[in-house]
Scaffold this active site. Structure first.
Site, PDB file in Angstrom:
ATOM      1  N   CYS A   1       0.820  -1.215   0.000  1.00  0.00           N
ATOM      2  CA  CYS A   1       0.000   0.000   0.000  1.00  0.00           C
ATOM      3  C   CYS A   1       0.850   1.259   0.000  1.00  0.00           C
ATOM      4  O   CYS A   1       0.340   2.356  -0.236  1.00  0.00           O
ATOM      5  CB  CYS A   1      -0.941  -0.011   1.207  1.00  0.00           C
TER       6      CYS A   1
ATOM      7  N   ASP B   1      -9.025  -3.427  -4.843  1.00  0.00           N
ATOM      8  CA  ASP B   1      -7.699  -3.076  -4.352  1.00  0.00           C
ATOM      9  C   ASP B   1      -6.678  -4.003  -4.983  1.00  0.00           C
ATOM     10  O   ASP B   1      -6.993  -5.160  -5.318  1.00  0.00           O
ATOM     11  CB  ASP B   1      -7.621  -3.206  -2.830  1.00  0.00           C
TER      12      ASP B   1
ATOM     13  N   ASP C   1     -12.149  -3.413   3.204  1.00  0.00           N
ATOM     14  CA  ASP C   1     -13.248  -2.446   3.100  1.00  0.00           C
ATOM     15  C   ASP C   1     -14.596  -3.110   3.328  1.00  0.00           C
ATOM     16  O   ASP C   1     -15.510  -2.514   3.908  1.00  0.00           O
ATOM     17  CB  ASP C   1     -13.225  -1.772   1.726  1.00  0.00           C
TER      18      ASP C   1
ATOM     19  N   HIS D   1      -9.069 -11.297 -14.547  1.00  0.00           N
ATOM     20  CA  HIS D   1      -8.283 -10.954 -15.735  1.00  0.00           C
ATOM     21  C   HIS D   1      -6.809 -11.064 -15.387  1.00  0.00           C
ATOM     22  O   HIS D   1      -6.390 -10.736 -14.277  1.00  0.00           O
ATOM     23  CB  HIS D   1      -8.596  -9.519 -16.189  1.00  0.00           C
TER      24      HIS D   1
END
Length: 715
Positions: A394, A441, A464, A515
Site C-alpha cells: 500500500c 484493491d 473495506d 483478468h
C-alpha cells in the site's frame, strides 16, 4: 529500452544451511538471468553454528550469530518460503512445504541435521535438542530465567562438550552434567586431555553411560541411575532429517548420497551439500568447514544445471583446523587428523573470534547493488533513481490529496440505487431490499513469493467489506505476472489462485474469475462484493466522546521499506508477513460501531482523519497506546520512511510533538487492522469480546467536539 528477461527455470534451495547461505550471496553478486530462485526454510534467521557455544556462554548476542536468510534472499532476488520441507516428488519435480507445493527444475538440499534423540524414550516431550537452534535458544532462556536446577547434556561429542562448557561458564560450577562422559568422540588425544581439564576446572560432572529415558525433571540411564535435570539438552550426534526417508533418494544411514559434483546419485537435477549429504567419493566426518568449502562448487554447478557449461568437482581437504570453545573466552586448536598438541588459551579464542566474525561479515555486510543513471537522461531522473526505492504494497499508492482532487472532478449522476460513492471505504449499492458493498484493491508485490502475496492481497482487498460490516460475497482477480515461460506462468498462477481461494473460501466468498496479463512485475488485486443485512457502517457515524478502538498493529510500511533497503531484521519481516497473511480475526465484537474503517495506505492518521471529516469532529489519540510491529520503531528512529509518508503527513497532520512514534501514525499499512468509533460505555465490553476471540485491540483515544483535526492527548 532494454527488453525484460523472461523467467524460464525454477531453482529451489531447501534449507538455509551455510552452503546455501553462501550460494545466495554469490547469486546476489552475479544472478543467472531467467532463473527464479527460491529458498524453503521455516526460519527467517539461521544461527552460525561456529558461534553458538559463545552465545550460550554469553559472549555473543543472538543477533551477532544470526545469518539473516530473509535479507540474503532480498539481496539475491530470491523468494523465501517460510515453511518446513516435508517431502519431494521426484517424478513431478515438486517440494511439499507446509501446506504448499513448490515446483522446481533444479533442487538443492542443505537441511543439516537435528539433535533429536529418537532412541531415548521421552526425549521428544521433555528434552531440547541443540538443533534446531530456535527451540534450544528459547529453552535456554527459560532455564536461565528460573535461576535454579541442574542441566544435563546428553552426548560426549565435540558439540556436546562445547555446549556443556559454555553452560557451565554461564551457570557456575556444579550445575552441568554430561552423560556419556569419558573420551570426547572424534577428538584427538591432546584435545581430549585439554577438554577434560577444562571441564574439571568449570565444575562439569562427567557420567559414563547411555541415557535410556527422559522424564520431566529426570534423565534415566541404562544402568537405572536417575539424574535430576531441569533442562535436558540433546547433543548426542548427527540425526538426519526423518522426512528424507520418504523421498526415494539414495540414502546412507539417512544421509543423501552425492558424487563429486554434489549431484545426488541417480538424480542429476537434485543436489545436496552440508551435513545432510554423504560424500560417496570422499567420506569425511561432519564438519561445518566442508559445507563452507562446498558452497563455491555448488554455486557453479547449479548455474551449469540451468544455463549450461561444465561442472566442477568438490574435493574436500583431508586436514582441517578445529577451534573449540572452552566456555570462557578461551579456545583450543586441533589440526584434524589430530596432531600430538592442542594449544589453548585466550589467544586462540581471539583467533577463532576473528575467523568467525569475518565469516559473518561476509553474510551480513552485503554490498549495495545500484542501477546506473542512463546518460543524457531527462532532468529529475537521476534524483528519483538515487532516492529511496519505490515502496510496494500500500506504500505504492497515490497520495490521498491527489486522489481526492481527481475524484471531485468526476461527474456523479444521480442514481437512486447508488447510496455511496467516492469518499467512503467502498461503494454502496441498493439491490432490492439488500445493501451491496463494492470495492477493489491491488498490491504491487513487496516479496517474490506469489502465494504469500496473493494471500496478503486477498486479506487486504477484504478490508473495506469487513469495515462496513458486510459479508463477503464474490471476488474478481486482477493478476499481472512478470514475463515468464508458459510452465512458470502456470506455476505462479496456480500458487496465486490456490492461496486466494483459501482466503475467500474461509470468508464464504466465491472467486468468479478475473483478468490476467504479463507485465514488468508481479501485481495482484481483487474486486470484492459484500452484502449487508442492514445499513453498512460508514465513516460519518462517529459521535463526540466515542472511544477509538484499534485492532492489530501499525508500522508495516516502514518495515517493508526497511526490508527493501536490507535494513530490517528478517525475524521482524517474517512476523509481519505472517500477520498480514493471517487476516484480522473475528471482528463480531465491533458490530454496532458508530463508524469504522480499515487502516491501510493512508495510515492510521489518514484513516482517522477520514472519519473526522465525514463526521465533522476532531479526535484525540495517545501515540504511546498504539501497538507497533516489532522493529518498526527502531527503523522509524533511523529515519526510514515509506515513499507515501510525506503525502500522508500532509493530508492528515497530527498536532503535537513529532518523533519516531508519531511518524508511524502516517505510515501506510498493508492488510492492516481496523479503527472503530464506539460508544464510550461499550468500549470495555468490546475490548473484552475481541480479546475472547483472539483479536488484539486497544483504546487509543476518543472523538471530540470541535474543529476537524487530530491532536495528541496530553499526559
Amino acid at each position: 529500452m532494454q527488453p525484460q528477461i523472461p523467467l524460464t527455470r525454477d531453482v529451489v534451495l531447501i534449507g538455509g544451511g551455510h552452503a546455501h547461505a553462501l550460494v545466495l550471496r554469490m547469486w546476489g553478486m552475479k544472478p543467472v538471468p531467467g532463473v527464479r530462485l527460491t529458498l524453503i526454510d521455516p526460519r527467517p534467521v539461521a544461527p552460525y553454528t561456529g558461534m553458538l557455544p559463545g552465545h550460550v556462554a554469553g559472549h555473543y548476542s543472538e543477533d551477532e550469530i544470526a545469518i539473516d536468510l530473509a535479507r540474503l534472499c532480498r539481496f539475491a532476488g530470491a523468494r523465501i518460503v517460510l515453511e518446513p520441507a516435508q517431502g519431494l516428488d521426484l517424478r513431478e519435480r515438486t517440494v511439499r512445504a507446509g501446506g504448499r507445493t513448490i515446483a522446481y527444475d533444479v533442487v538443492s538440499l542443505d537441511v543439516g541435521i537435528t539433535g533429536d534423540l529418537p532412541d531415548v524414550e521421552g526425549f521428544a516431550a521433555h528434552g531440547t535438542p541443540v538443533k534446531p537452534f530456535a527451540r534450544f535458544a528459547a529453552g535456554w532462556r527459560r532455564f536461565l530465567s528460573t535461576g535454579a536446577g541442574q542441566a544435563v547434556v546428553i552426548g560426549n561429542g565435540l558439540g556436546g562438550a562445547e555446549v556443556a562448557m559454555a553452560m557451565a561458564h554461564r551457570l557456575g560450577p556444579g550445575r552441568v552434567t554430561v552423560v556419556g562422559g569419558g573420551a570426547v568422540a572424534r577428538a584427538g588425544a591432546a584435545l581430549n586431555r585439554r577438554i577434560g581439564h577444562e571441564m574439571d576446572r568449570l565444575g562439569v560432572t562427567l557420567v559414563p553411560g547411555r541415557a535410556s529415558a527422559v522424564t520431566e525433571g529426570r534423565v534415566v540411564l541404562d544402568s537405572g541411575r536417575a539424574l535430576a535435570s531441569a533442562f535436558t539438552v540433546g547433543a548426542g550426534g548427527a540425526t538426519p532429517q526423518r522426512w528424507l526417508e520418504s523421498t526415494g533418494l539414495p540414502l546412507d544411514k539417512g544421509f543423501v548420497e552425492v558424487g563429486p559434483t554434489l549431484q545426488v546419485r541417480g538424480h542429476p537435477e537434485v543436489f545436496a551439500a552440508g551435513d545432510c549429504a554423504q560424500l560417496t567419493h570422499a567420506p569425511r566426518p561432519r564438519a561445518g568447514v566442508y559445507a563452507v568449502r562446498a558452497a563455491r562448487v555448488l554455486d557453479r554447478n547449479l548455474r551449469a544445471a540451468v544455463a549450461g557449461g561444465g561442472m566442477g568437482a568438490f574435493r574436500p581437504q583431508r586436514h582441517f583446523l578445529r577451534l573449540v570453545s572452552l566456555g570462557e573466552r578461551r579456545a583450543a586448536a586441533e589440526k584434524w587428523p589430530a596432531l600430538p598438541v592442542a594449544p589453548a588459551g585466550a589467544m586462540v579464542w581471539r583467533w577463532k573470534d576473528r575467523i568467525d566474525r569475518r565469516f559473518m561479515r561476509k553474510l551480513t555486510e552485503l554490498p549495495v547493488m545500484t542501477t546506473p543513471v542512463p546518460r543524457n537522461a531527462a532532468r529529475g531522473v537521476g534524483e528519483m533513481m538515487t532516492a529511496a526505492p519505490l515502496c510496494a504494497g500500500c506504500g505504492a499508492k497515490v497520495g490521498a490529496g491527489m486522489l481526492g482532487q481527481v475524484l471531485e472532478g468526476l461527474p456523479q449522476p444521480d442514481r437512486a440505487d447508488v447510496l455511496a460513492g467516492p469518499g467512503d471505504d467502498a461503494g454502496i449499492l441498493r439491490m432490492g431490499n439488500a445493501r451491496q458493498v463494492l470495492t477493489t484493491d491491488h498490491l504491487r508485490a513487496f516479496c517474490a513469493d506469489p502465494g504469500l502475496m496473493s494471500r496478503i492481497a486477498a486479506q487486504h482487498a477484504l478490508g473495506d467489506v469487513r469495515a462496513m460490516g458486510a459479508r463477503a460475497q464474490s471476488a474478481l482477480a486482477q493478476i499481472i505476472l512478470p514475463r515468464a515461460s508458459e510452465a512458470l506462468q502456470a506455476r505462479m498462477m496456480r500458487e496465486i489462485m490456490e492461496a486466494a481461494g483459501e482466503v475467500f473460501t474461509q470468508e464464504g466468498a466465491v472467486i468468479l474469475g478475473g483478468h490476467s496479463t504479463m507485465g514488468a512485475e508481479l501485481t495482484i488485486g481483487f474486486t470484492v462484493t459484500g452484502l449487508c443485512d442492514g445499513d453498512p457502517v460508514r465513516l460519518d457515524g462517529a459521535r463526540a466522546g466515542d472511544a477509538l478502538i484499534l485492532t492489530g498493529r501499525i508500522g508495516s510500511g516502514v518495515l517493508l521499506a526497511g526490508e527493501m533497503r536490507q535494513e530490517a531484521r528478517g525475524a521482524d519481516v517474517a512476523a509481519l508477513w505472517s500477520a498480514m497473511a493471517r487476516g484480522p480475526g473475528n471482528l463480531r465484537a465491533l458490530e454496532g460501531a458508530h463508524a469504522m474503517t480499515d487502516v491501510t495506505g493512508f495510515g492510521l492518521a489518514g484513516h482517522l482523519m477520514a472519519i473526522c471529516r465525514a463526521s465533522g469532529l476532531g479526535a484525540e489519540i495517545d501515540p504511546a497506546a498504539v501497538p507497533l510491529h516489532e522493529g518498526a520503531l527502531a527503523l522509524a528512529g533511523r529515519g526510514v520512511r515509506s515513499t507515501l509518508y510525506e503525502a500522508n503527513r500532509a493530508n492528515a497532520p497530527v498536532f503535537g510533538p513529532e518523533d519516531a512514534r508519531t511518524a508511524l501514525l502516517h505510515d501506510p499499512q498493508t492488510a492492516g487492522g481496523f479503527l472503530a468509533a464506539v460508544a464510550p460505555d461499550a468500549a470495555g465490553s468490546i475490548l473484552a469480546g475481541l480479546a475472547a476471540d483472539g483479536v488484539p485491540a486497544v483504546n487509543i483515544g476518543h472523538m471530540a467536539a470541535g474543529p476537524v483535526g487530530i491532536s495528541v492527548l496530553r499526559g
